[in-house]
Design a protein around this motif. Structure first.
Motif, mmCIF file in Angstrom:
data_model
loop_
_atom_site.group_PDB
_atom_site.id
_atom_site.type_symbol
_atom_site.label_atom_id
_atom_site.label_comp_id
_atom_site.label_asym_id
_atom_site.label_seq_id
_atom_site.Cartn_x
_atom_site.Cartn_y
_atom_site.Cartn_z
ATOM 1 N N GLU A 72 0.810 -1.218 0.000
ATOM 2 C CA GLU A 72 0.000 0.000 0.000
ATOM 3 C C GLU A 72 0.844 1.270 0.000
ATOM 4 O OE1 GLU A 72 -2.655 -0.333 3.301
ATOM 5 O OE2 GLU A 72 -3.873 -1.903 2.356
ATOM 6 N N LEU A 73 2.157 1.151 0.150
ATOM 7 C CA LEU A 73 3.014 2.326 0.152
ATOM 8 C C LEU A 73 3.113 2.935 -1.245
ATOM 9 C CD1 LEU A 73 6.081 1.279 2.349
ATOM 10 C CD2 LEU A 73 4.110 2.646 3.033
ATOM 11 N N SER A 74 3.359 4.230 -1.291
ATOM 12 C CA SER A 74 3.640 4.884 -2.572
ATOM 13 C C SER A 74 4.983 4.407 -3.100
ATOM 14 C CB SER A 74 3.684 6.400 -2.391
ATOM 15 O OG SER A 74 4.804 6.762 -1.581
ATOM 16 N N LEU A 75 5.227 4.672 -4.361
ATOM 17 C CA LEU A 75 6.519 4.304 -4.950
ATOM 18 C C LEU A 75 7.661 4.954 -4.184
ATOM 19 C CD1 LEU A 75 8.366 3.127 -7.139
ATOM 20 C CD2 LEU A 75 7.795 5.118 -8.569
ATOM 21 N N ALA A 76 7.538 6.227 -3.859
ATOM 22 C CA ALA A 76 8.611 6.935 -3.160
ATOM 23 C C ALA A 76 8.873 6.329 -1.781
ATOM 24 C CB ALA A 76 8.271 8.419 -3.035
ATOM 25 N N ALA A 77 7.805 6.033 -1.047
ATOM 26 C CA ALA A 77 7.963 5.483 0.298
ATOM 27 C C ALA A 77 8.554 4.081 0.248
ATOM 28 C CB ALA A 77 6.617 5.470 1.017
ATOM 29 N N ARG A 81 12.430 2.715 1.662
ATOM 30 C CA ARG A 81 12.625 1.565 2.547
ATOM 31 C C ARG A 81 13.559 0.529 1.928
ATOM 32 N NH1 ARG A 81 8.810 0.001 6.655
ATOM 33 N NH2 ARG A 81 7.449 1.748 7.249
ATOM 34 N N ARG A 82 13.339 0.239 0.648
ATOM 35 C CA ARG A 82 14.158 -0.800 0.023
ATOM 36 C C ARG A 82 15.609 -0.359 -0.133
ATOM 37 N NH1 ARG A 82 16.548 -3.387 -4.045
ATOM 38 N NH2 ARG A 82 16.485 -1.656 -5.509
ATOM 39 N N LEU A 83 15.814 0.893 -0.509
ATOM 40 C CA LEU A 83 17.184 1.376 -0.650
ATOM 41 C C LEU A 83 17.903 1.385 0.700
ATOM 42 C CD1 LEU A 83 17.012 4.303 -3.232
ATOM 43 C CD2 LEU A 83 17.427 1.885 -3.602
ATOM 44 N N ALA A 84 17.191 1.721 1.764
ATOM 45 C CA ALA A 84 17.806 1.698 3.094
ATOM 46 C C ALA A 84 18.266 0.285 3.437
ATOM 47 C CB ALA A 84 16.822 2.212 4.141
ATOM 48 N N ALA A 85 17.446 -0.706 3.100
ATOM 49 C CA ALA A 85 17.821 -2.097 3.363
ATOM 50 C C ALA A 85 19.005 -2.516 2.497
ATOM 51 C CB ALA A 85 16.624 -3.012 3.110
ATOM 52 N N TYR A 86 19.043 -2.023 1.266
ATOM 53 C CA TYR A 86 20.162 -2.362 0.370
ATOM 54 C C TYR A 86 21.463 -1.744 0.865
ATOM 55 C CZ TYR A 86 22.809 -3.102 -3.926
ATOM 56 O OH TYR A 86 23.765 -3.502 -4.823
ATOM 57 N N PHE A 87 21.430 -0.469 1.178
ATOM 58 C CA PHE A 87 22.652 0.212 1.600
ATOM 59 C C PHE A 87 23.175 -0.324 2.926
ATOM 60 C CE2 PHE A 87 20.942 3.955 -0.986
ATOM 61 C CZ PHE A 87 21.660 3.566 -2.111
ATOM 62 N N ALA A 88 22.279 -0.834 3.773
ATOM 63 C CA ALA A 88 22.712 -1.412 5.052
ATOM 64 C C ALA A 88 23.586 -2.645 4.846
ATOM 65 C CB ALA A 88 21.502 -1.765 5.907
ATOM 66 N N GLY A 89 23.429 -3.307 3.697
ATOM 67 C CA GLY A 89 24.218 -4.505 3.423
ATOM 68 C C GLY A 89 25.226 -4.336 2.309
ATOM 69 N N LEU A 90 25.574 -3.104 1.973
ATOM 70 C CA LEU A 90 26.406 -2.836 0.798
ATOM 71 C C LEU A 90 27.762 -3.532 0.856
ATOM 72 C CD1 LEU A 90 26.388 -1.227 -1.872
ATOM 73 C CD2 LEU A 90 27.457 0.668 -0.625
ATOM 74 N N GLU A 91 28.270 -3.762 2.062
ATOM 75 C CA GLU A 91 29.573 -4.424 2.164
ATOM 76 C C GLU A 91 29.530 -5.860 1.633
ATOM 77 O OE1 GLU A 91 27.305 -5.346 5.894
ATOM 78 O OE2 GLU A 91 27.689 -3.549 4.684
ATOM 79 N N ASP A 92 28.334 -6.402 1.436
ATOM 80 C CA ASP A 92 28.206 -7.756 0.903
ATOM 81 C C ASP A 92 28.271 -7.801 -0.622
ATOM 82 O OD1 ASP A 92 27.954 -8.805 3.460
ATOM 83 O OD2 ASP A 92 25.769 -8.682 3.453
ATOM 84 N N VAL A 93 28.261 -6.640 -1.273
ATOM 85 C CA VAL A 93 28.394 -6.598 -2.728
ATOM 86 C C VAL A 93 29.848 -6.867 -3.103
ATOM 87 C CG1 VAL A 93 28.269 -5.130 -4.784
ATOM 88 C CG2 VAL A 93 26.458 -5.031 -3.057
ATOM 89 N N THR A 94 30.057 -7.850 -3.946
ATOM 90 C CA THR A 94 31.412 -8.213 -4.380
ATOM 91 C C THR A 94 31.456 -8.245 -5.912
ATOM 92 O OG1 THR A 94 30.873 -10.577 -4.261
ATOM 93 C CG2 THR A 94 31.876 -9.564 -2.306
#
Length: 217
Positions: A72-77, A81-94
């Protein structure tokens, strides 16, 4: 040195790379970010969600979540949320070893290169920095830079424009059917990452064929 490569009759004068799943082993983090962001909202994802969204834009993923999962969230909201979750794990990108090795090989030979991604500019910049590929003046296309995303050819055609080359002078490295369709529609030769099964997806070559070109150079 690029002129030396052309004297060897290479079939292309530049390479455009997809990032997620190609230069970067980032798909596991993308999958985890979706799971964490939806779980925090009390939503359940079907088992095949990652395959269904591979190569899709944030807008397309949001529409899919609204339709399939009741988001039910807007695209922006949702994106926040998703980008925050991605950036929290950025050190796992290899880096993908074979792909990044070819990048550095071509770079040493002076061959122009760039990146074309369906991801948001924030993710593109973060991934390039994580991979050590954030070069001054790098040709880099994100979803924010075009009107139509892959599988439309616009992202790859924009990359060709910025490189100052015709599409048929450019090789593309991709990992998804979405990216393959975009590059083919742009009129570029396409090399696909290991593991891609492309029956019925038209003319493409495996990444190993590009590796052979690098060795010849």
């Amino acid at each position: 040195m690029a002129s030396g490569l052309r004297r060897r009759s290479l079939p292309f004068r530049a390479v455009l790379w997809d990032i997620d799943g190609t230069l970067a082993d980032s798909e596991p983090l993308h999958e985890r970010a979706f799971v964490e962001a939806t779980r925090a909202l009390g939503l359940a994802l079907p088992a095949d969600f990652h395959a269904a969204l591979l190569g899709r834009t944030e807008t397309e993923a949001h529409a899919w979540l609204v339709d399939r999962c009741g988001l039910e969230l807007s695209l922006a909201a949702w994106t926040e949320r998703r980008l925050a979750a991605y950036f929290a794990g950025l050190e796992d990108v290899t880096p993908h070893p074979v792909a990044i090795g070819l990048w550095h090989r071509f770079e040493a030979l002076g061959l122009p290169q760039g990146t074309v991604s369906n991801s948001d500019r924030l993710i593109v910049n973060a991934n390039l920095a994580r991979l050590g590929l954030d070069r001054p003046g790098l040709v880099s296309i994100s979803r924010n830079d075009v009107r139509a995303a892959k599988p439309d050819p616009e992202p790859y055609l924009r990359g060709a424009h910025l490189l100052g080359l015709d599409p048929d002078e450019i090789a593309v490295v991709e990992d998804s059917a979405t990216g393959l369709r975009a590059a083919q529609a742009a009129g570029m030769r396409v090399y696909m990452m290991p593991g891609f099964t492309g029956a019925g997806h038209g003319d493409w070559q495996p990444l190993a064929a590009l590796a052979e070109v690098a060795e010849d150079g």
